[in-house]
Motif scaffolding. Structure first.
Motif, mmCIF file in Angstrom:
data_model
loop_
_atom_site.group_PDB
_atom_site.id
_atom_site.type_symbol
_atom_site.label_atom_id
_atom_site.label_comp_id
_atom_site.label_asym_id
_atom_site.label_seq_id
_atom_site.Cartn_x
_atom_site.Cartn_y
_atom_site.Cartn_z
ATOM 1 N N SER A 10 0.833 -1.208 0.000
ATOM 2 C CA SER A 10 0.000 0.000 0.000
ATOM 3 C C SER A 10 0.870 1.262 0.000
ATOM 4 O O SER A 10 1.794 1.396 0.812
ATOM 5 C CB SER A 10 -0.910 -0.023 1.233
ATOM 6 N N GLY A 11 0.605 2.144 -0.922
ATOM 7 C CA GLY A 11 1.341 3.401 -1.000
ATOM 8 C C GLY A 11 2.756 3.256 -1.538
ATOM 9 O O GLY A 11 3.563 4.172 -1.450
ATOM 10 N N GLY A 49 -3.659 -0.898 -3.118
ATOM 11 C CA GLY A 49 -3.149 0.469 -2.990
ATOM 12 C C GLY A 49 -1.737 0.690 -3.489
ATOM 13 O O GLY A 49 -1.105 1.692 -3.155
ATOM 14 N N PRO A 106 -1.236 5.850 -6.038
ATOM 15 C CA PRO A 106 -1.787 4.506 -5.772
ATOM 16 C C PRO A 106 -2.938 4.192 -6.732
ATOM 17 O O PRO A 106 -3.775 5.052 -6.992
ATOM 18 C CB PRO A 106 -2.278 4.618 -4.322
#
Ligand code: 3PG
Ligand code: MG
Length: 410
Positions: A10-11, A49, A106
């Motif tokens: 994520s990210g 993400g 993302p």
């Protein structure tokens, strides 16, 4: 081996090495199986993400950027299949790639241009390859290897990047290795391998590796001519590639160890592959000097089908002829039919072979497994260590996430 599920994505920017080397013809992409095959990995990363930087080679460009080998049609098809924009960089690790990656958020996807536009990708020199891998690695925080079809290549994006970033294997690589596992170790016999196709010089050594494993090896397509020439026959204008002494050695070894190497006994010939003339059938031992073999003949079809009907396990790589031209597709269709209608566990390996059976109307579920890897699956079945798999298994990546040269996206 780490999988995608083990990565905190994520990210983060994730560089995904896919094998998007799809067949492209006059009307664009002829078969998008390899693009579809990497969707599970890409979708999982995006849903979790990540920002995705996807990279691949396409074909074998001779030197430097060549518009004939652009990934543009592939980026467009991937965008359709993902249902989101895919930004294609105009270069691989240059200013365009850097700008595109810097702009990633993302859920966003950037595709780098054909990796083989940069000599560092395929260089035999570790330093040259390493320098290119450094540049690729600087575009992302994490690396996912999902290009199963290229894992037999010791190339920068396949092997060297994994040592530079925390890495994992994608879902395609997991699925491929799980299926091919059934063809190593305890194999249900008889085990028959069918070989054809055009990358003969590449694949010839595989015959040696398979001699100790398969019970029979049936040879048609482009590969047949190398063996016919090795037996001393003229092959006319047919494709002739690879080391004849090696082919002769395999024939002798096959005879010694009781593995039948069965070369197609007849072929369909024509003056050329673009010729409008109907093909004629010739004995493989008497191919006229002004003719080119473009398919296996009817006697070969009957022989191969009869042998395949006795098999419990079958692996097939390489079309039996120029299946793209309908009058030279009969041999390939007959082998596909023999696999689809028999009771054996069947694996089809290679983008071209998979494309051939789909083009001839066979659904993927007519076979036990359709592999995206041709050369890669053959080398796996020979028992070789694929450099790309070894790189993913190695625990030599920097611990934790390094700072990305392109900056944070969070
Ligand atoms: C393939 O199509 O077999 C893979 O994409 C590998 O391509 P290559 O044989 O040009 O390395
Ligand atoms: Mg191939």
């Amino acid at each position: 081996m780490n999988t995608v599920d083990d990565l905190e994505v994520s990210g983060r920017r994730v560089l995904v090495r896919a094998d998007l080397n799809v067949p492209i013809g006059g009307n664009g992409i002829r078969d998008d199986g390899k693009i579809r095959a990497c969707l599970p990995t890409l979708n999982a990363l995006l849903e979790r993400g990540a920002a995705v930087v996807v990279c691949s080679h396409l074909g074998r460009p001779a030197s430097g950027p060549d518009p004939a080998y652009t990934l543009a049609p592939v980026a467009a098809r991937l965008s359709d299949l993902l249902g989101r924009p895919v930004v294609l960089a105009a270069d691989t690790v240059g200013p365009s790639a850097r700008a595109a990656v810097t702009g990633l958020r993302p859920g966003g996807v950037v595709m780098l241009e054909n990796l083989r536009f940069n000599a560092g990708e395929t260089s035999k020199d570790d330093g040259v390859r390493g320098a290119f891998a450094d540049e690729l690695a600087s575009l992302a925080d994490l690396y996912v290897g999902d290009g199963f079809g290229a894992m037999h290549r010791r190339h920068a994006s396949v092997c060297d990047v994994a040592a530079r970033l925390p890495h994992a294997a994608g879902y395609l690589v997991q699925a491929e290795t799980a299926a091919l596992e059934r063809l190593t170790g305890d194999i249900e016999r008889p085990y028959i391998v069918v070989l054809g196709g055009a990358k003969v010089a590449d694949k010839l050594p595989v015959v040696g590796g398979l001699l100790g494993r398969a019970d029979q090896i049936l040879i048609g397509g482009g590969m047949a001519f190398t063996f016919l020439a090795a037996q001393g026959h003229g092959v006319g204008l047919s494709l002739l590639e690879g080391d004849l002494d090696a082919a002769r050695g395999y024939l002798e070894r096959g005879a010694r160890c009781g593995v039948a190497l069965v070369i197609a006994p007849d072929v369909v010939v024509a003056p050329g592959r673009d010729s409008a003339a109907q093909g004629e059938v010739a004995s493989s031992a008497a191919i006229p000097a002004d003719r080119m073999g473009l398919d296996i003949g009817p006697q070969s079809v009957r022989l191969f089908a009869a042998k395949l009907a006795t098999a419990k396990t079958i692996f097939w790589n390489g079309p039996m002829g120029v299946f793209e031209i309908p009058r030279f597709a009969d041999g390939t269709r007959a082998v596909a039919q023999a696999l689809a209608s028999g009771g054996a566990f069947t694996v089809i390996g290679g983008g071209d072979t998979a494309a051939a059976v789909r083009a001839l109307g066979f659904p993927d579920d007519a076979f036990g497994h359709v592999s995206t890897g041709g050369g890669a699956s053959l080398e796996y079945l020979e028992g070789k260590t694929l450099p790309g798999l070894a790189a993913l298994q190695a625990d030599d990546a920097p611990a934790g996430a390094p700072a990305t040269a392109a900056g944070s996206i969070a």
